[in-house]
Scaffold this active site. Structure first.
Site, PDB file in Angstrom:
ATOM      1  N   ASP A  73       0.816  -1.207   0.000  1.00  0.00           N
ATOM      2  CA  ASP A  73       0.000   0.000   0.000  1.00  0.00           C
ATOM      3  C   ASP A  73       0.858   1.268   0.000  1.00  0.00           C
ATOM      4  O   ASP A  73       0.472   2.281  -0.581  1.00  0.00           O
ATOM      5  CB  ASP A  73      -0.931   0.001   1.213  1.00  0.00           C
ATOM      6  CG  ASP A  73      -2.112  -0.956   1.047  1.00  0.00           C
ATOM      7  OD1 ASP A  73      -2.240  -1.552  -0.045  1.00  0.00           O
ATOM      8  OD2 ASP A  73      -2.898  -1.095   1.995  1.00  0.00           O
ATOM      9  N   ASP A 148      -3.947  10.414   4.921  1.00  0.00           N
ATOM     10  CA  ASP A 148      -4.214  11.307   6.042  1.00  0.00           C
ATOM     11  C   ASP A 148      -3.210  12.444   6.134  1.00  0.00           C
ATOM     12  O   ASP A 148      -2.149  12.428   5.514  1.00  0.00           O
ATOM     13  CB  ASP A 148      -4.211  10.525   7.374  1.00  0.00           C
ATOM     14  CG  ASP A 148      -3.004   9.603   7.525  1.00  0.00           C
ATOM     15  OD1 ASP A 148      -1.888  10.007   7.157  1.00  0.00           O
ATOM     16  OD2 ASP A 148      -3.180   8.470   8.015  1.00  0.00           O
ATOM     17  N   ARG A 175      -5.633  19.296  23.436  1.00  0.00           N
ATOM     18  CA  ARG A 175      -4.302  18.944  23.940  1.00  0.00           C
ATOM     19  C   ARG A 175      -4.149  17.439  23.808  1.00  0.00           C
ATOM     20  O   ARG A 175      -4.937  16.660  24.369  1.00  0.00           O
ATOM     21  CB  ARG A 175      -4.138  19.384  25.390  1.00  0.00           C
ATOM     22  CG  ARG A 175      -4.201  20.893  25.589  1.00  0.00           C
ATOM     23  CD  ARG A 175      -4.028  21.248  27.062  1.00  0.00           C
ATOM     24  NE  ARG A 175      -2.698  20.873  27.539  1.00  0.00           N
ATOM     25  CZ  ARG A 175      -2.404  20.565  28.804  1.00  0.00           C
ATOM     26  NH1 ARG A 175      -3.367  20.561  29.719  1.00  0.00           N
ATOM     27  NH2 ARG A 175      -1.170  20.260  29.147  1.00  0.00           N
ATOM     28  N   SER A 193      -5.865   2.700  14.119  1.00  0.00           N
ATOM     29  CA  SER A 193      -5.090   2.291  15.292  1.00  0.00           C
ATOM     30  C   SER A 193      -5.220   3.288  16.428  1.00  0.00           C
ATOM     31  O   SER A 193      -5.008   2.948  17.596  1.00  0.00           O
ATOM     32  CB  SER A 193      -3.611   2.111  14.919  1.00  0.00           C
ATOM     33  OG  SER A 193      -3.021   3.341  14.559  1.00  0.00           O
TER      34      SER A 193
END
Length: 291
Positions: A73, A148, A175, A193
């Site tokens: 990938d 992402d 935060r 994850s």
């Protein structure tokens, strides 16, 4: 209507063991099917395959009408970003374990590619993210991502504080160790994850996933992809941003990262009968039901 392709780009994970022989076998198969074959330049240089023409990704985009990507990938992500603006369909052949977007096992490439070259395939399109980093009114970094955009703390620093705006609306100061803006494709990568949900590729949305947030009430949000996201560095040292594998480190307080939907999409071709859900079952080891 069925159609044949004319000119195939061949891209490989050129540092993988045994890749030269695999690429040569695939190239010869494609030529036997009546296609012209050109290797991506770095692939050709690093494997020593000189029997075929080689081109830069931009040249491949201008001259080829299908791309065969051999590796995993990560290899696909790298070339997909470069070819998306040319609207070239990509086929992923996986050398190792089944990938989410390189889904043809290497041992089955011939039986999978033959009907696809003849025009029998499933096609899907995947959205992409684009944006940049702004400092004192100037863009100092620009990136394109299929998976992402990740803003994260420095390696030895404590957590960062990030101000998040969506469009003209303030959302929150977060935060955390970082923040992920993931596409549907990226929802099964780092975002998963970190506790994010899986988004079907057909959804026009993003996931906004805090990484180890200080406030446990900071949860993942699923957002429409129609508005720009702005992330400002409020506090924390040595923060960095990654657009897939493109990184900028040592962000300063006040730096702003903007993320929006790219005008380009990635086209994937799959063998007939391909199923996104079957990919999830196999990759995530959902063993119940039909394999």
């Amino acid at each position: 209507m069925s159609r044949r392709f004319r000119h195939a780009a061949l891209v490989g994970k050129y540092h993988a063991q045994g890749i030269r022989g695999v690429l040569d076998e695939i190239a010869r198969f494609l030529i036997a099917q009546g296609l012209e074959v050109s290797l991506e330049r770095e692939t050709a240089l690093n494997t020593g395959l000189a029997d075929y023409g080689s081109m830069t990704p931009a040249e491949l985009g201008q001259n080829c009408d299908i791309a065969i990507v051999v590796g995993g990938d990560g290899t696909m992500l790298g070339i997909a970003r470069q070819l998306a603006r040319f609207n070239i369909p990509l086929v992923g052949i996986n050398q190792g374990r089944l990938g989410f977007i390189t889904d043809v096992p290497i041992g089955q490439f011939a039986e999978a590619l033959a009907p696809m070259i003849a025009g029998d395939f499933e096609e899907e399109r995947r959205s992409m993210l684009e944006g940049g980093v702004w400092r004192d009114g100037d863009m100092i970094f620009e990136g394109l991502a299929m998976n992402d955009v990740v803003v994260s703390r420095g390696a030895t620093a404590s957590m960062v504080e990030l101000k998040v705006d969506i469009g003209d609306e303030f959302v929150a100061n977060i935060r955390a160790d970082g923040l992920i803006v993931g596409s549907p494709t990226g929802s099964t990568a780092y975002a998963l994850s970190a506790g994010g949900p899986i988004l079907h590729p057909g959804i026009g949305g993003w996931v906004l996933v805090p990484i180890a947030p200080h406030d446990l009430s900071n949860r993942t949000i699923v957002l429409p992809d129609s508005r720009e996201i702005t992330i400002e560095i409020v506090a924390g040292r040595d923060a960095s941003v990654n657009f897939d594998m493109q990184a900028l480190a040592s962000l300063l307080h006040g730096d702003r990262i903007t993320v929006r939907r790219s005008a380009h999409q990635v086209r994937f071709l799959h063998p007939l009968g391909w199923s996104y859900y079957a990919t999830l079952r196999r990759k995530l080891h959902w063993n119940a039901g039909v394999a």
